[in-house]
Design a protein around this motif. Structure first.
Motif, PDB file in Angstrom:
ATOM      1  N   TYR A 137     -20.630  87.197 -76.927  1.00  0.00           N
ATOM      2  CA  TYR A 137     -20.425  88.148 -75.833  1.00  0.00           C
ATOM      3  C   TYR A 137     -19.460  89.241 -76.272  1.00  0.00           C
ATOM      4  O   TYR A 137     -18.301  88.955 -76.586  1.00  0.00           O
ATOM      5  CB  TYR A 137     -19.868  87.402 -74.620  1.00  0.00           C
ATOM      6  CG  TYR A 137     -19.400  88.276 -73.482  1.00  0.00           C
ATOM      7  CD1 TYR A 137     -20.207  89.297 -72.981  1.00  0.00           C
ATOM      8  CD2 TYR A 137     -18.157  88.072 -72.897  1.00  0.00           C
ATOM      9  CE1 TYR A 137     -19.784  90.094 -71.935  1.00  0.00           C
ATOM     10  CE2 TYR A 137     -17.716  88.861 -71.846  1.00  0.00           C
ATOM     11  CZ  TYR A 137     -18.539  89.872 -71.369  1.00  0.00           C
ATOM     12  OH  TYR A 137     -18.100  90.661 -70.326  1.00  0.00           O
ATOM     13  N   GLN A 138     -19.955  90.496 -76.308  1.00  0.00           N
ATOM     14  CA  GLN A 138     -19.075  91.604 -76.653  1.00  0.00           C
ATOM     15  C   GLN A 138     -18.289  92.011 -75.417  1.00  0.00           C
ATOM     16  O   GLN A 138     -18.861  92.407 -74.393  1.00  0.00           O
ATOM     17  CB  GLN A 138     -19.851  92.799 -77.197  1.00  0.00           C
ATOM     18  CG  GLN A 138     -18.931  93.959 -77.572  1.00  0.00           C
ATOM     19  CD  GLN A 138     -19.636  95.035 -78.369  1.00  0.00           C
ATOM     20  OE1 GLN A 138     -20.560  94.755 -79.124  1.00  0.00           O
ATOM     21  NE2 GLN A 138     -19.193  96.276 -78.225  1.00  0.00           N
ATOM     22  N   LEU A 139     -16.983  91.913 -75.519  1.00  0.00           N
ATOM     23  CA  LEU A 139     -16.130  92.215 -74.383  1.00  0.00           C
ATOM     24  C   LEU A 139     -16.257  93.691 -73.999  1.00  0.00           C
ATOM     25  O   LEU A 139     -16.176  94.564 -74.872  1.00  0.00           O
ATOM     26  CB  LEU A 139     -14.678  91.887 -74.712  1.00  0.00           C
ATOM     27  CG  LEU A 139     -14.398  90.409 -75.033  1.00  0.00           C
ATOM     28  CD1 LEU A 139     -12.989  90.252 -75.568  1.00  0.00           C
ATOM     29  CD2 LEU A 139     -14.598  89.550 -73.795  1.00  0.00           C
ATOM     30  N   PRO A 140     -16.457  93.990 -72.714  1.00  0.00           N
ATOM     31  CA  PRO A 140     -16.591  95.383 -72.287  1.00  0.00           C
ATOM     32  C   PRO A 140     -15.251  96.119 -72.378  1.00  0.00           C
ATOM     33  O   PRO A 140     -14.188  95.487 -72.438  1.00  0.00           O
ATOM     34  CB  PRO A 140     -17.055  95.250 -70.834  1.00  0.00           C
ATOM     35  CG  PRO A 140     -16.497  93.935 -70.382  1.00  0.00           C
ATOM     36  CD  PRO A 140     -16.541  93.041 -71.591  1.00  0.00           C
ATOM     37  N   TYR A 141     -15.308  97.425 -72.357  1.00  0.00           N
ATOM     38  CA  TYR A 141     -14.072  98.214 -72.555  1.00  0.00           C
ATOM     39  C   TYR A 141     -13.059  97.945 -71.460  1.00  0.00           C
ATOM     40  O   TYR A 141     -11.852  97.977 -71.701  1.00  0.00           O
ATOM     41  CB  TYR A 141     -14.409  99.703 -72.643  1.00  0.00           C
ATOM     42  CG  TYR A 141     -14.778 100.339 -71.327  1.00  0.00           C
ATOM     43  CD1 TYR A 141     -13.805 100.947 -70.533  1.00  0.00           C
ATOM     44  CD2 TYR A 141     -16.092 100.340 -70.875  1.00  0.00           C
ATOM     45  CE1 TYR A 141     -14.128 101.532 -69.326  1.00  0.00           C
ATOM     46  CE2 TYR A 141     -16.427 100.923 -69.669  1.00  0.00           C
ATOM     47  CZ  TYR A 141     -15.444 101.512 -68.895  1.00  0.00           C
ATOM     48  OH  TYR A 141     -15.776 102.081 -67.696  1.00  0.00           O
ATOM     49  N   LYS A 160     -14.062  94.448 -79.804  1.00  0.00           N
ATOM     50  CA  LYS A 160     -14.080  95.825 -80.315  1.00  0.00           C
ATOM     51  C   LYS A 160     -13.364  96.707 -79.292  1.00  0.00           C
ATOM     52  O   LYS A 160     -14.002  97.358 -78.456  1.00  0.00           O
ATOM     53  CB  LYS A 160     -15.524  96.302 -80.521  1.00  0.00           C
ATOM     54  CG  LYS A 160     -16.268  95.598 -81.642  1.00  0.00           C
ATOM     55  CD  LYS A 160     -17.666  96.180 -81.822  1.00  0.00           C
ATOM     56  CE  LYS A 160     -18.393  95.515 -82.980  1.00  0.00           C
ATOM     57  NZ  LYS A 160     -19.757  96.083 -83.171  1.00  0.00           N
ATOM     58  N   PRO A 161     -12.060  96.725 -79.318  1.00  0.00           N
ATOM     59  CA  PRO A 161     -11.318  97.488 -78.304  1.00  0.00           C
ATOM     60  C   PRO A 161     -11.487  98.993 -78.486  1.00  0.00           C
ATOM     61  O   PRO A 161     -11.755  99.462 -79.594  1.00  0.00           O
ATOM     62  CB  PRO A 161      -9.868  97.058 -78.557  1.00  0.00           C
ATOM     63  CG  PRO A 161      -9.832  96.683 -79.992  1.00  0.00           C
ATOM     64  CD  PRO A 161     -11.167  96.080 -80.288  1.00  0.00           C
ATOM     65  N   PRO A 162     -11.332  99.735 -77.417  1.00  0.00           N
ATOM     66  CA  PRO A 162     -11.383 101.204 -77.539  1.00  0.00           C
ATOM     67  C   PRO A 162     -10.199 101.707 -78.376  1.00  0.00           C
ATOM     68  O   PRO A 162      -9.177 101.038 -78.488  1.00  0.00           O
ATOM     69  CB  PRO A 162     -11.285 101.686 -76.086  1.00  0.00           C
ATOM     70  CG  PRO A 162     -10.651 100.545 -75.338  1.00  0.00           C
ATOM     71  CD  PRO A 162     -11.104  99.298 -76.027  1.00  0.00           C
ATOM     72  N   LEU A 163     -10.359 102.877 -78.954  1.00  0.00           N
ATOM     73  CA  LEU A 163      -9.339 103.411 -79.861  1.00  0.00           C
ATOM     74  C   LEU A 163      -7.997 103.602 -79.173  1.00  0.00           C
ATOM     75  O   LEU A 163      -6.945 103.488 -79.805  1.00  0.00           O
ATOM     76  CB  LEU A 163      -9.820 104.746 -80.446  1.00  0.00           C
ATOM     77  CG  LEU A 163     -11.046 104.678 -81.365  1.00  0.00           C
ATOM     78  CD1 LEU A 163     -11.456 106.072 -81.801  1.00  0.00           C
ATOM     79  CD2 LEU A 163     -10.770 103.791 -82.572  1.00  0.00           C
ATOM     80  N   PHE A 181     -14.016  89.952 -85.070  1.00  0.00           N
ATOM     81  CA  PHE A 181     -13.198  91.140 -84.890  1.00  0.00           C
ATOM     82  C   PHE A 181     -13.944  92.354 -85.454  1.00  0.00           C
ATOM     83  O   PHE A 181     -14.346  92.351 -86.611  1.00  0.00           O
ATOM     84  CB  PHE A 181     -11.846  90.979 -85.591  1.00  0.00           C
ATOM     85  CG  PHE A 181     -10.991  89.897 -84.992  1.00  0.00           C
ATOM     86  CD1 PHE A 181     -10.241  90.134 -83.847  1.00  0.00           C
ATOM     87  CD2 PHE A 181     -10.945  88.633 -85.559  1.00  0.00           C
ATOM     88  CE1 PHE A 181      -9.457  89.142 -83.296  1.00  0.00           C
ATOM     89  CE2 PHE A 181     -10.170  87.629 -85.013  1.00  0.00           C
ATOM     90  CZ  PHE A 181      -9.422  87.886 -83.870  1.00  0.00           C
ATOM     91  N   GLY A 182     -14.099  93.354 -84.615  1.00  0.00           N
ATOM     92  CA  GLY A 182     -14.865  94.532 -85.005  1.00  0.00           C
ATOM     93  C   GLY A 182     -14.162  95.380 -86.045  1.00  0.00           C
ATOM     94  O   GLY A 182     -12.933  95.382 -86.163  1.00  0.00           O
ATOM     95  N   ALA A 183     -14.964  96.135 -86.803  1.00  0.00           N
ATOM     96  CA  ALA A 183     -14.412  96.968 -87.867  1.00  0.00           C
ATOM     97  C   ALA A 183     -13.530  98.079 -87.316  1.00  0.00           C
ATOM     98  O   ALA A 183     -12.664  98.604 -88.028  1.00  0.00           O
ATOM     99  CB  ALA A 183     -15.550  97.561 -88.691  1.00  0.00           C
ATOM    100  N   ASN A 205     -13.811  88.130 -89.877  1.00  0.00           N
ATOM    101  CA  ASN A 205     -13.211  89.460 -90.048  1.00  0.00           C
ATOM    102  C   ASN A 205     -11.780  89.493 -89.514  1.00  0.00           C
ATOM    103  O   ASN A 205     -11.344  90.498 -88.923  1.00  0.00           O
ATOM    104  CB  ASN A 205     -14.054  90.540 -89.350  1.00  0.00           C
ATOM    105  CG  ASN A 205     -15.468  90.622 -89.885  1.00  0.00           C
ATOM    106  OD1 ASN A 205     -15.721  90.319 -91.049  1.00  0.00           O
ATOM    107  ND2 ASN A 205     -16.398  90.999 -89.026  1.00  0.00           N
ATOM    108  N   VAL A 206     -11.048  88.396 -89.744  1.00  0.00           N
ATOM    109  CA  VAL A 206      -9.694  88.295 -89.210  1.00  0.00           C
ATOM    110  C   VAL A 206      -8.769  89.302 -89.885  1.00  0.00           C
ATOM    111  O   VAL A 206      -7.734  89.670 -89.323  1.00  0.00           O
ATOM    112  CB  VAL A 206      -9.159  86.850 -89.372  1.00  0.00           C
ATOM    113  CG1 VAL A 206      -7.831  86.675 -88.641  1.00  0.00           C
ATOM    114  CG2 VAL A 206     -10.158  85.845 -88.836  1.00  0.00           C
TER     115      VAL A 206
END
Length: 431
Positions: A137-141, A160-163, A181-183, A205-206
């Motif tokens: 599940y990709q966590l929403p912003y 994948k948190p927002p910038l 963990f997103g790039a 991707n820790v």
């Protein structure tokens, strides 16, 4: 015949209905202790209870809850999504605590789950446990708008948190399992100024996960070989540290054990498995570190191979540089049988300068679920010879040991000389 002085008293319904007159804080406490479906049913108890459940601030929609409704599908009668939507739509008060499990079932998307997360962000949720048996599940912003969080536990999610995300200023306890963990996290430092406990389990991707947490007290990393350990160890408050990789790994940059120990100036409780110990050994590990680990009081070894030269060199380096160590535990329950050339380890253990340091503070040794072997016996002999204040050594053989093997084991250890006249040997039955 009734005595003239006796007055007959009739009890009214109002007096009998004590449940309606309970204090509101007690009603709230009772509702939080009930499974949520039972809490909803309390609306039939009395008028005062009719809508009381809708003001609950703590919800537990865990595996027990989801298992009951997932068998009905998503939107069918009593389906998981439909029932959960009903609960969320009727709740009036802020949801400050939520335990939510997403079951393994067909879902077109996580649209409804996203809506639940959005409502939690608006409510200022403080404790969230989100476990997931479905696809990742990709966590929403807007998950990253839950800025009041104090405790967070996630399982099988993509982060994948927002910038613009800076961190959680109040988060104290964080547990992440099976997290990718997103790039886009690469190079970003997440600010967690109040974090005291961090646990990472089987995450990928820790190396993208970098935090600033000056109050971190406890750190546990399990099956995350690409974690950037030295970055996570920067907290001067770190007192408890555990690292397990649980299997041999390749293709990952090695962590130097000497460098690792030098970055643990305040750690008093250190848990490490044999695989990581072997992984972190440099070709020429020094006997002495630039700075001893003076704070270390308890060393816990898991899945340790006494016949592996590199693992032995690693643990003896820790022992030699931990002058205040009080307890050593070795636990080998799940260690698989692997053919190993023990000759280098035997040569090393038999050398006169193998340890060349007295363990002046070591009081307790526990060696559990081990198989009798010459390297193990030499290791025990070495400890007994160098521990003048030892009070107790407990040994429990592996459950597969027969009666003769147990007898030979205890006989061998009993014959070893002891530097401490107070040292008691406790030989435990594996059953």
């Amino acid at each position: 015949m009734t005595d003239n002085n006796t007055k007959r008293r009739f009890v009214t319904c109002t007096e009998v209905d004590r449940i309606s007159n309970l204090p509101e804080n007690l009603i709230d406490l009772l509702l939080e202790k009930l499974p949520v479906q039972d809490a909803v049913r309390t609306h039939v108890l009395s008028k005062k209870w009719r809508y009381r459940w809708t003001s609950m601030t703590s919800l537990v929609l865990d595996k027990h809850f989801s298992r009951k409704f997932a068998k009905n599908g998503s939107f069918g009668h009593n389906g998981f999504i439909r029932i959960t939507n009903y609960i969320f739509n009727y709740l009036k008060g802020p949801r400050l605590k939520l335990h939510l499990h997403i079951p393994k079932m067909f879902l077109d998307s996580f649209q409804e789950v996203n809506q639940w997360i959005s409502s939690l962000a608006r409510d200022g949720v403080r404790e969230l446990v989100l476990t997931n048996s479905n696809q990742p599940y990709q966590l929403p912003y807007y998950f990253f708008h839950c800025l009041e969080l104090r405790m967070l536990e996630l399982d099988n999610c993509i982060i994948k948190p927002p910038l613009e995300f800076q961190g959680y200023l109040y988060l104290e306890k964080l547990t992440l399992r099976n997290i990718e963990f997103g790039a886009n996290l690469h190079g970003t430092i997440i600010n967690l100024p109040q974090l005291k406990m961090l646990k990472l389990v089987a995450c990928t991707n820790v190396y993208n996960f970098k935090i600033k947490s000056t109050k971190l007290f406890q750190l546990v990393i399990r099956s995350c070989p690409d974690a950037t350990l030295l970055h996570l160890l920067h907290s001067k408050c770190l007192s408890e540290f555990g690292i397990f990789i649980k299997k041999p790994i390749q293709g990952v940059e090695r962590v130097n054990l000497a460098c690792l120990l030098s970055n643990m100036p305040c750690v008093g409780y250190f848990v490490i498995d044999g695989y990581f110990l072997q992984f972190s050994i440099a070709e020429n590990i020094p006997k002495w570190l630039p700075h001893p680990t003076n704070s270390l009081k308890l060393l816990y070894l898991r899945d340790f191979k006494f016949g592996d030269l590199y693992q032995l060199q690693g643990v003896l380096c820790i022992l030699r540089n931990s002058p205040n160590l009080r307890q050593l535990d070795v636990y080998n329950q799940d260690l698989p049988h692997v053919h190993l050339d023990v000759k280098p380890a035997l040569t090393y253990l038999e050398a006169s300068d193998c340890l060349d340091q007295t363990l002046n503070c070591l009081k307790t040794i526990n060696i559990m679920d081990v198989e009798r072997s010459k390297p193990l016996l030499l290791f025990i002999k070495l400890l007994l010879e160098h521990s003048p204040t030892l009070e107790k050594i407990s040994i429990r053989p592996h459950a597969t040991a027969d009666a003769q093997e147990k007898y030979n084991f205890s006989k061998d250890v009993t014959r070893f000389p002891r530097a401490s006249s107070k040292a008691e040997l406790h030989y435990l039955d594996p059953t």
